[in-house]
Scaffold this active site. Structure first.
Site, short mmCIF file in Angstrom:
data_model
loop_
_atom_site.label_atom_id
_atom_site.label_comp_id
_atom_site.label_asym_id
_atom_site.label_seq_id
_atom_site.Cartn_x
_atom_site.Cartn_y
_atom_site.Cartn_z
N LEU A 142 0.92 -1.14 0.03
CA LEU A 142 0.01 0.00 -0.07
C LEU A 142 0.89 1.08 -0.05
O LEU A 142 2.18 1.21 0.75
CB LEU A 142 -0.97 0.00 1.13
CG LEU A 142 -1.97 -1.04 1.49
CD1 LEU A 142 -2.75 -0.90 2.68
CD2 LEU A 142 -2.90 -0.99 0.09
N ASP A 143 0.54 2.27 -0.76
CA ASP A 143 1.24 3.55 -0.80
C ASP A 143 1.31 3.99 0.58
O ASP A 143 0.51 3.98 1.54
CB ASP A 143 0.68 4.59 -1.55
CG ASP A 143 0.72 4.15 -2.94
OD1 ASP A 143 1.71 3.36 -3.63
OD2 ASP A 143 -0.07 4.69 -3.83
N LYS A 144 2.41 4.83 0.90
CA LYS A 144 2.60 5.43 2.17
C LYS A 144 1.25 6.30 2.63
O LYS A 144 0.97 6.12 3.91
CB LYS A 144 3.69 6.35 2.23
CG LYS A 144 3.81 7.30 3.51
CD LYS A 144 5.22 7.97 3.52
CE LYS A 144 5.45 8.84 4.71
NZ LYS A 144 6.54 9.97 4.74
N THR A 146 -1.68 5.66 1.62
CA THR A 146 -2.91 5.07 1.80
C THR A 146 -3.09 4.25 3.23
O THR A 146 -2.15 3.59 3.48
CB THR A 146 -3.19 3.95 0.51
OG1 THR A 146 -2.82 4.58 -0.63
CG2 THR A 146 -4.40 3.17 0.54
N ARG A 243 -5.47 5.81 -8.43
CA ARG A 243 -4.96 7.14 -8.40
C ARG A 243 -4.94 7.72 -9.80
O ARG A 243 -5.64 8.80 -9.97
CB ARG A 243 -3.70 7.29 -7.73
CG ARG A 243 -3.72 6.98 -6.22
CD ARG A 243 -2.28 6.78 -5.68
NE ARG A 243 -1.59 8.21 -5.53
CZ ARG A 243 -0.27 8.20 -5.31
NH1 ARG A 243 0.34 7.15 -4.85
NH2 ARG A 243 0.09 9.68 -5.28
#
Length: 302
Positions: A142-144, A146, A243
């Site tokens: 997961l992105d930072k 998110t 995104r």
């Protein structure tokens, strides 16, 4: 001004919680509520990711606080040494897997700038307390920015089984996205071919078969003139897929400057991994995990 309204129970990490009663920047607020500490000590606590505002980790000194927000502070360095997991909680654990609920602001894995304050590093230390030979393995990311449900493996073979059979074993992957503007079409899907530029920006190629096929389905949960809350389901799991597709839809994710957002009204990226359901790699049992939708998402899209 702040009021301390409770401390967490003994089973949970030692922390202090404060309710914001008047507008302030974060650093002055912390200096005030931790008057027994030096300014540098308070700055260090912020830098280590020990401060949470509502539902995300916040490290900016000048972050604007508003009345009604909740600020949580992990007490001290000693708390970190006592197995405190910063910025996440364990939802499930057995001999094969660990499932966590990650907060926005916590890196999943190390970068050149940050090696230790990551979900991976913390979980590695956590499993090694039981046995120094124990390890964990990254299954997906997961992105930072998110938050939400994330899965790790505790054995190399389990990691390989999950990754090699990802499409078959994962039964549901649902996100919620707070996006800019009112999405008038109540449900739909976006399909495109994704490519990545040299600057590491993912984009949809106008040419068929030029890149990786990405399919995203969405449904409007609630909306107003300014913001919409969408339930988003992935049919493919490409880097930055949601995104990019929200930008393509003309409704970029709140706080996502990289992909067209003009607003950051919640102080974080408006993306949350709400549901992950998968077939257990060794038992075959169907498991489902959920992480509550952040209150700030619900509030802004009412």
């Amino acid at each position: 001004m702040a009021s301390k309204y409770h401390s967490k129970n003994k089973q949970q990490p030692k922390s202090l919680q404060f309710k914001v009663e008047e507008a302030s920047e974060l650093l002055p607020f912390l200096i005030k509520v931790m008057s027994n500490r030096s300014r540098n000590s308070v700055k260090s606590i912020l830098a280590r990711g020990q401060v949470t505002v509502d539902d995300h980790i916040e490290t900016k000194y000048n972050y604007a606080l508003h009345p009604g927000q909740k600020v949580t502070i992990l007490k001290n360095k000693a708390a970190i040494k006592q197995n405190v997991l910063i910025g996440m909680s364990i939802l499930y654990e057995d001999d094969a897997v660990i499932v966590i609920n990650k907060e926005a602001g916590l890196l999943a894995i190390a970068t050149e700038k940050e090696k230790k304050q990551t979900a991976y590093h913390q979980l590695m230390e956590y499993v090694r307390q039981e046995d120094p030979d124990n390890r964990i393995f990254v299954v997906h990311r997961l992105d930072k920015g998110t938050s939400g449900v994330m899965l790790f493996a505790k054995q190399k073979e389990v990691k390989q089984t999950l990754q090699n059979n990802w499409k078959r074993v994962v039964k549901e992957r649902t996100y919620v996205a707070l996006v800019e503007g009112e999405v008038t079409k109540q449900d739909g899907y976006i399909s495109s071919w994704l490519k990545e530029s040299k600057a590491h920006r993912v984009y949809s190629s106008p040419i068929k078969n030029d890149g990786q096929l990405a399919i995203t389905r969405y449904k409007v949960m609630q909306s107003n003139e300014d913001f919409s809350l969408l339930e988003v389901k992935l049919e493919t799991g490409r880097k930055n897929q949601i995104r990019v597709h929200m930008e393509d839809l003309g409704h970029p994710i709140v706080g996502d400057k990289k992909y067209g957002s003009k607003h950051n009204v919640i102080g974080r990226l408006g993306l949350h991994a709400k549901v992950l359901s998968f077939q257990h790699p060794t038992t075959g049992q169907l498991l489902l995990f959920q992480a509550d939708v952040p209150k700030s998402f619900l509030k802004k899209s009412k």
